[in-house]
Design a protein around this motif. Sequence first.
Motif, PDB file in Angstrom:
ATOM      1  N   ALA A 141       0.906  -1.189  -0.127  1.00 20.41           N
ATOM      2  CA  ALA A 141      -0.004  -0.124   0.016  1.00 20.41           C
ATOM      3  C   ALA A 141       0.781   1.200  -0.097  1.00 20.41           C
ATOM      4  O   ALA A 141       1.899   1.407   0.631  1.00 20.41           O
ATOM      5  N   THR A 142       0.277   2.305  -0.546  1.00 13.01           N
ATOM      6  CA  THR A 142       0.818   3.703  -0.444  1.00 13.01           C
ATOM      7  C   THR A 142       0.460   4.324   0.651  1.00 13.01           C
ATOM      8  O   THR A 142      -0.078   3.868   1.567  1.00 13.01           O
ATOM      9  N   PRO A 143       1.445   5.272   1.176  1.00 13.54           N
ATOM     10  CA  PRO A 143       0.657   5.909   2.543  1.00 13.54           C
ATOM     11  C   PRO A 143      -0.447   6.442   2.512  1.00 13.54           C
ATOM     12  O   PRO A 143      -1.335   6.329   3.580  1.00 13.54           O
ATOM     13  N   GLU A 144      -1.024   6.992   1.409  1.00 19.12           N
ATOM     14  CA  GLU A 144      -2.285   7.544   1.417  1.00 19.12           C
ATOM     15  C   GLU A 144      -3.338   6.383   1.845  1.00 19.12           C
ATOM     16  O   GLU A 144      -4.419   6.677   2.522  1.00 19.12           O
ATOM     17  N   TYR A 145      -2.991   5.286   1.087  1.00 16.58           N
ATOM     18  CA  TYR A 145      -4.026   3.893   1.022  1.00 16.58           C
ATOM     19  C   TYR A 145      -3.910   3.434   2.643  1.00 16.58           C
ATOM     20  O   TYR A 145      -5.135   3.207   3.117  1.00 16.58           O
ATOM     21  N   ILE A 146      -2.620   3.634   3.031  1.00 12.64           N
ATOM     22  CA  ILE A 146      -2.480   3.053   4.536  1.00 12.64           C
ATOM     23  C   ILE A 146      -3.559   4.065   5.403  1.00 12.64           C
ATOM     24  O   ILE A 146      -4.094   3.518   6.205  1.00 12.64           O
ATOM     25  N   ARG A 147      -3.169   5.395   5.164  1.00 12.47           N
ATOM     26  CA  ARG A 147      -3.843   6.179   6.176  1.00 12.47           C
ATOM     27  C   ARG A 147      -5.330   6.194   5.934  1.00 12.47           C
ATOM     28  O   ARG A 147      -6.410   6.018   6.911  1.00 12.47           O
ATOM     29  N   ALA A 148      -5.903   5.878   4.690  1.00 15.66           N
ATOM     30  CA  ALA A 148      -7.265   5.810   4.573  1.00 15.66           C
ATOM     31  C   ALA A 148      -7.864   4.492   5.401  1.00 15.66           C
ATOM     32  O   ALA A 148      -8.824   4.462   5.885  1.00 15.66           O
ATOM     33  N   SER A 149      -7.191   3.528   5.098  1.00 14.52           N
ATOM     34  CA  SER A 149      -7.551   2.113   5.726  1.00 14.52           C
ATOM     35  C   SER A 149      -7.820   2.307   7.118  1.00 14.52           C
ATOM     36  O   SER A 149      -8.416   1.581   7.679  1.00 14.52           O
ATOM     37  N   LEU A 150      -6.942   3.013   7.781  1.00 13.01           N
ATOM     38  CA  LEU A 150      -7.103   3.322   9.302  1.00 13.01           C
ATOM     39  C   LEU A 150      -7.897   4.445   9.856  1.00 13.01           C
ATOM     40  O   LEU A 150      -8.522   4.521  10.856  1.00 13.01           O
ATOM     41  N   ASP A 151      -8.472   5.283   8.861  1.00  8.28           N
ATOM     42  CA  ASP A 151      -9.416   6.475   9.130  1.00  8.28           C
ATOM     43  C   ASP A 151     -10.616   6.013  10.012  1.00  8.28           C
ATOM     44  O   ASP A 151     -11.337   6.744  10.963  1.00  8.28           O
ATOM     45  N   GLU A 158      -9.997  -8.452  -8.540  1.00  5.14           N
ATOM     46  CA  GLU A 158     -10.167  -7.276  -9.307  1.00  5.14           C
ATOM     47  C   GLU A 158     -10.703  -6.383  -8.300  1.00  5.14           C
ATOM     48  O   GLU A 158     -10.648  -5.030  -8.233  1.00  5.14           O
ATOM     49  N   GLN A 159     -11.675  -6.823  -7.452  1.00 10.29           N
ATOM     50  CA  GLN A 159     -12.522  -5.850  -6.469  1.00 10.29           C
ATOM     51  C   GLN A 159     -11.053  -5.257  -5.392  1.00 10.29           C
ATOM     52  O   GLN A 159     -11.430  -4.065  -5.208  1.00 10.29           O
ATOM     53  N   ALA A 160     -10.333  -6.026  -4.832  1.00  9.26           N
ATOM     54  CA  ALA A 160      -9.266  -5.659  -4.228  1.00  9.26           C
ATOM     55  C   ALA A 160      -8.684  -4.274  -4.685  1.00  9.26           C
ATOM     56  O   ALA A 160      -8.376  -3.416  -4.044  1.00  9.26           O
ATOM     57  N   CYS A 161      -8.310  -4.483  -6.218  1.00  7.96           N
ATOM     58  CA  CYS A 161      -7.385  -3.525  -6.748  1.00  7.96           C
ATOM     59  C   CYS A 161      -8.168  -2.302  -6.918  1.00  7.96           C
ATOM     60  O   CYS A 161      -7.744  -1.035  -7.186  1.00  7.96           O
ATOM     61  N   LEU A 162      -9.470  -2.305  -7.039  1.00  3.34           N
ATOM     62  CA  LEU A 162     -10.477  -1.345  -7.557  1.00  3.34           C
ATOM     63  C   LEU A 162     -11.133  -0.639  -6.552  1.00  3.34           C
ATOM     64  O   LEU A 162     -11.860   0.486  -7.102  1.00  3.34           O
ATOM     65  N   TRP A 163     -11.373  -1.277  -5.461  1.00  2.00           N
ATOM     66  CA  TRP A 163     -12.185  -0.674  -4.251  1.00  2.00           C
ATOM     67  C   TRP A 163     -11.893   0.917  -4.170  1.00  2.00           C
ATOM     68  O   TRP A 163     -10.471   0.920  -3.851  1.00  2.00           O
ATOM     69  N   PRO A 164     -12.669   1.985  -4.396  1.00  2.00           N
ATOM     70  CA  PRO A 164     -11.954   3.082  -4.125  1.00  2.00           C
ATOM     71  C   PRO A 164     -11.951   3.757  -2.911  1.00  2.00           C
ATOM     72  O   PRO A 164     -12.663   4.449  -2.240  1.00  2.00           O
ATOM     73  N   LEU A 165     -10.842   3.074  -2.232  1.00  2.00           N
ATOM     74  CA  LEU A 165     -10.806   3.428  -0.540  1.00  2.00           C
ATOM     75  C   LEU A 165     -10.043   5.097  -0.421  1.00  2.00           C
ATOM     76  O   LEU A 165     -10.389   5.782   0.392  1.00  2.00           O
ATOM     77  N   VAL A 166      -9.558   5.347  -1.727  1.00  2.00           N
ATOM     78  CA  VAL A 166      -8.860   6.735  -1.790  1.00  2.00           C
ATOM     79  C   VAL A 166      -9.421   7.489  -3.010  1.00  2.00           C
ATOM     80  O   VAL A 166     -10.023   6.696  -3.970  1.00  2.00           O
ATOM     81  N   PRO A 167      -9.310   8.728  -3.042  1.00  2.00           N
ATOM     82  CA  PRO A 167      -9.730   9.386  -4.603  1.00  2.00           C
ATOM     83  C   PRO A 167      -8.965   8.927  -5.844  1.00  2.00           C
ATOM     84  O   PRO A 167      -7.869   8.155  -5.647  1.00  2.00           O
ATOM     85  N   ALA A 168      -9.466   9.234  -6.780  1.00  2.00           N
ATOM     86  CA  ALA A 168      -9.221   8.581  -8.017  1.00  2.00           C
ATOM     87  C   ALA A 168      -7.694   8.696  -8.257  1.00  2.00           C
ATOM     88  O   ALA A 168      -7.012   7.711  -8.820  1.00  2.00           O
ATOM     89  N   GLN A 169      -7.133   9.976  -8.258  1.00  2.00           N
ATOM     90  CA  GLN A 169      -5.582  10.049  -8.452  1.00  2.00           C
ATOM     91  C   GLN A 169      -4.831   8.951  -7.661  1.00  2.00           C
ATOM     92  O   GLN A 169      -3.888   8.316  -8.089  1.00  2.00           O
ATOM     93  N   ALA A 170      -5.407   9.067  -6.251  1.00  2.00           N
ATOM     94  CA  ALA A 170      -4.464   8.180  -5.312  1.00  2.00           C
ATOM     95  C   ALA A 170      -4.609   6.632  -5.721  1.00  2.00           C
ATOM     96  O   ALA A 170      -3.665   6.142  -5.610  1.00  2.00           O
ATOM     97  N   MET A 171      -5.795   6.457  -6.255  1.00  2.00           N
ATOM     98  CA  MET A 171      -5.985   4.902  -6.498  1.00  2.00           C
ATOM     99  C   MET A 171      -5.215   4.748  -7.661  1.00  2.00           C
ATOM    100  O   MET A 171      -4.748   3.546  -7.886  1.00  2.00           O
ATOM    101  N   ALA A 172      -5.111   5.521  -8.797  1.00  2.00           N
ATOM    102  CA  ALA A 172      -4.107   5.264  -9.835  1.00  2.00           C
ATOM    103  C   ALA A 172      -2.529   5.092  -9.470  1.00  2.00           C
ATOM    104  O   ALA A 172      -2.087   4.204  -9.646  1.00  2.00           O
ATOM    105  N   MET A 173      -2.231   5.896  -8.392  1.00  2.00           N
ATOM    106  CA  MET A 173      -0.794   5.678  -7.750  1.00  2.00           C
ATOM    107  C   MET A 173      -0.479   4.375  -7.185  1.00  2.00           C
ATOM    108  O   MET A 173       0.112   3.840  -7.068  1.00  2.00           O
ATOM    109  N   GLN A 174      -1.673   4.140  -6.299  1.00  2.00           N
ATOM    110  CA  GLN A 174      -2.005   2.855  -5.724  1.00  2.00           C
ATOM    111  C   GLN A 174      -1.519   1.389  -6.568  1.00  2.00           C
ATOM    112  O   GLN A 174      -0.891   0.609  -6.443  1.00  2.00           O
ATOM    113  N   ILE A 175      -2.679   1.404  -7.460  1.00  2.20           N
ATOM    114  CA  ILE A 175      -2.387   0.474  -8.661  1.00  2.20           C
ATOM    115  C   ILE A 175      -0.949   0.586  -9.325  1.00  2.20           C
ATOM    116  O   ILE A 175      -0.267  -0.643  -9.655  1.00  2.20           O
ATOM    117  N   ASP A 176      -0.536   1.798  -9.545  1.00  3.59           N
ATOM    118  CA  ASP A 176       0.832   1.753 -10.060  1.00  3.59           C
ATOM    119  C   ASP A 176       1.987   1.187  -9.207  1.00  3.59           C
ATOM    120  O   ASP A 176       2.904   0.581  -9.798  1.00  3.59           O
TER     121      ASP A 176
END
Length: 282
Positions: free
Chosen positions: A128-138, A171-189
């Motif tokens: 996970a990216t830092p933003e994704y980790i932060r969102a998972s704990l929010d 696919e669901q795990a990869c695409l679940w929009p836990l963070v905003p769209a640009q952050a999701m693109a970075m997470q998938i990258d």
Amino acid sequence: MAFDPQGLGQSNSDLAAILQELRRRAGLSGVQLARRVNMSQSKISKIETGRVTPALIDVELILRALEAPSELIAHVTALARIANTEWQDARALRRKGLDKKQVELATLERNSKEFRYLLPTTITGLLATPEYIRASLDPFPGDHSKAIAKKLERQAILYDPAKCFNFILTEQACLWPLVPAQAMAMQIDRLASVSRLPNVRSGIIPMAGHMPWAPLNVFTVYDTSLATVEVSTGALVFRDPRDVQEYLDEFRTFEGYSLWGEDARVKLREWADHYRGISQDL
């Protein structure tokens, strides 16, 4: 015997006491029983004093050697299964501090060589990216800065060439929009980038075709000795070899449904571009 999370700690001592009493009733010494079941007398002693939790197969060998009645075998093997299972309550973990759990996981990762992660619903902290980790704990109250830092520290283990990591994400795990769209693109990258590490295998299960088997839970298998299964209210830890093997077999099943290597990265780029397109439209 019903599964009672609160009784997990007591079950090992109960099991030890019952096995010791059964041996005494059979008129056998620890040495004699050890010979019958091809174990060391030291191992029998540790089992009977609760210093070692026996695997189910060990308990079955002992019960057969002691000629235990069938109704007692059912009771004792149920105790053995519970003794080999640990329940980690999510609320208790949060009260203790989520950073403490990260220290425990880091220790487990240092002491293991091969890892298998099945991720049907979410992206694990190692990927996970830092933003994704932060969102998972929010959703959980409190200051999570220490837990976030520990999660990010743990990611260094991915670059240890002595370790072998196997990830399968739906696919669901990869695409679940836990963070905003640009952050999701970075997470998938990041998923695509990590998949290029020589000691990392990343599989992607797209929502396509016919798959007669469906994953029920997030789980991780450490080597062939331990499996953890996550549920909403906590986690179960299995140590009995046959339980661990069940999860190894399930992982192998989903390996056959997965895209790997460049095929997986093509799909990930497609998904990342989808999210980049969304962010540009906003």
